[in-house]
Motif scaffolding. Structure first.
Motif, short mmCIF file in Angstrom:
data_model
loop_
_atom_site.label_atom_id
_atom_site.label_comp_id
_atom_site.label_asym_id
_atom_site.label_seq_id
_atom_site.Cartn_x
_atom_site.Cartn_y
_atom_site.Cartn_z
N GLU A 65 0.83 -1.20 0.00
CA GLU A 65 0.00 0.00 0.00
C GLU A 65 0.86 1.25 0.00
N ASP A 66 1.97 1.22 0.72
CA ASP A 66 2.86 2.39 0.79
C ASP A 66 3.44 2.70 -0.59
N GLU A 67 3.87 1.65 -1.31
CA GLU A 67 4.46 1.89 -2.62
C GLU A 67 3.42 2.38 -3.61
N ILE A 68 2.23 1.78 -3.57
CA ILE A 68 1.16 2.24 -4.46
C ILE A 68 0.80 3.69 -4.15
N GLY A 69 0.74 4.03 -2.86
CA GLY A 69 0.45 5.41 -2.48
C GLY A 69 1.50 6.38 -2.98
N ALA A 70 2.76 5.96 -2.89
CA ALA A 70 3.85 6.81 -3.39
C ALA A 70 3.74 7.00 -4.90
N MET A 75 2.34 10.40 -9.58
CA MET A 75 1.53 10.57 -10.77
C MET A 75 0.82 11.92 -10.75
N LYS A 76 0.24 12.26 -9.60
CA LYS A 76 -0.44 13.54 -9.47
C LYS A 76 0.53 14.70 -9.63
N ALA A 77 1.68 14.58 -8.99
CA ALA A 77 2.67 15.65 -9.06
C ALA A 77 3.15 15.85 -10.50
N PHE A 78 3.34 14.75 -11.23
CA PHE A 78 3.80 14.82 -12.62
C PHE A 78 2.78 15.55 -13.47
N PRO A 103 -7.93 6.29 -7.50
CA PRO A 103 -8.69 7.17 -6.61
C PRO A 103 -9.29 8.35 -7.37
N ALA A 104 -10.41 8.86 -6.86
CA ALA A 104 -11.18 9.90 -7.56
C ALA A 104 -10.35 11.14 -7.87
N ASP A 105 -9.46 11.54 -6.95
CA ASP A 105 -8.67 12.75 -7.20
C ASP A 105 -7.69 12.55 -8.35
N VAL A 106 -7.15 11.33 -8.47
CA VAL A 106 -6.24 11.03 -9.58
C VAL A 106 -7.01 11.01 -10.90
N VAL A 107 -8.19 10.38 -10.88
CA VAL A 107 -9.03 10.32 -12.08
C VAL A 107 -9.39 11.72 -12.55
N GLU A 108 -9.74 12.59 -11.61
CA GLU A 108 -10.11 13.97 -11.96
C GLU A 108 -8.95 14.70 -12.64
N LEU A 109 -7.76 14.55 -12.07
CA LEU A 109 -6.58 15.20 -12.66
C LEU A 109 -6.30 14.67 -14.07
N ILE A 110 -6.40 13.34 -14.22
CA ILE A 110 -6.14 12.73 -15.53
C ILE A 110 -7.13 13.26 -16.56
N VAL A 127 0.19 6.97 -21.93
CA VAL A 127 0.66 6.43 -20.66
C VAL A 127 -0.23 5.25 -20.29
N ALA A 128 0.39 4.09 -20.08
CA ALA A 128 -0.36 2.88 -19.73
C ALA A 128 -0.58 2.86 -18.22
N LEU A 129 -1.84 2.99 -17.80
CA LEU A 129 -2.20 3.04 -16.39
C LEU A 129 -3.25 1.97 -16.10
N ASN A 130 -2.99 1.14 -15.09
CA ASN A 130 -3.85 0.00 -14.81
C ASN A 130 -4.09 -0.76 -16.12
N TYR A 131 -2.99 -1.03 -16.81
CA TYR A 131 -3.04 -1.62 -18.14
C TYR A 131 -2.49 -3.04 -18.13
#
Length: 224
Positions: A65-70, A75-78, A103-110, A127-131
């Protein structure tokens, strides 16, 4: 000599880069994002119409979970930091895979980034995400079947990469020699290169060298 139009990269080696330096894995991912920036900036100068990067696979959910969170944080910062640069360089962002599982905030940014770059006509950054390629092919075949006969052509237009140039060259960094469920359909006749360089150390010079080697290869597509 043939110039590549579409290059895909399996960006492997962030964890090993960090381990070699006795740093946390998150630092490897951070350095990996810096490498992404350099390669995206170089893509236009190297004449690429499309660049596809394997950022997060369907199997990456098995990580801690820590690595996924990082990874989500990076991803958001990029996206936030580089969106203006995408516009300035006429880069069009495309996502392949099911990013809506994030997560919803990541989806919104994308989705904001996709909308903002949709009219750009320069290099396409996919960019391949959850691919996962097997999932992509299954989804494409299902859509094709709903419309009629299942043929290679019918599946092709339903793939996540539909509308992009055919894949010319697939590169994997870090010395591993496997595709890891990435662009299995698209790679049918692509040239492949497996390099020992860890992804955080991969530079535009490495990419330029790969493109030069690609240009010297003879592509027969099954013929002689």
């Amino acid at each position: 000599m043939t110039a590549a139009k579409h290059v895909a990269i399996i960006m492997d080696g962030n964890g090993r880069w960090a381990k070699k330096r006795m740093l946390p894995r998150a630092m490897g991912h951070k350095k990996g994002v810096e490498a992404v920036r350099k390669i995206v900036r170089a893509a236009k100068d190297l004449g690429l119409e499309a660049l596809t990067l394997y950022a997060f696979s369907t199997e990456n959910w098995k990580r801690s979970e820590d690595e996924i969170g990082a990874l989500m944080g990076l991803m958001k910062a990029f996206i936030i930091a580089d969106l203006d640069e995408f516009g300035a360089n006429n880069v069009r962002l495309k996502i392949i895979g099911d990013y809506k599982a994030f997560p919803a905030d990541v989806v919104e940014l994308i989705e904001k980034a996709l909308a903002r770059t949709a009219e750009n006509t320069g290099t396409t950054l996919a960019v391949a995400l959850n691919y996962g390629a097997q999932d992509e092919i299954a989804r494409a075949a299902t859509k094709a079947a709903a419309k009629g006969a299942i043929t290679p052509e019918a599946i092709e237009v339903e793939l996540d990469t539909s509308g992009m140039p055919p894949l010319d060259l697939l590169i994997r960094t870090s010395g591993e020699v496997r595709l890891s469920n990435f662009l299995l359909w698209q790679a049918a006749y692509a040239e492949m290169m497996f390099v020992d360089t860890l992804w955080p150390d991969f530079t535009p010079a490495h990419l330029a060298d790969a493109l030069e080697k690609f240009a010297d290869r003879e592509r027969r597509y099954g013929g002689r």
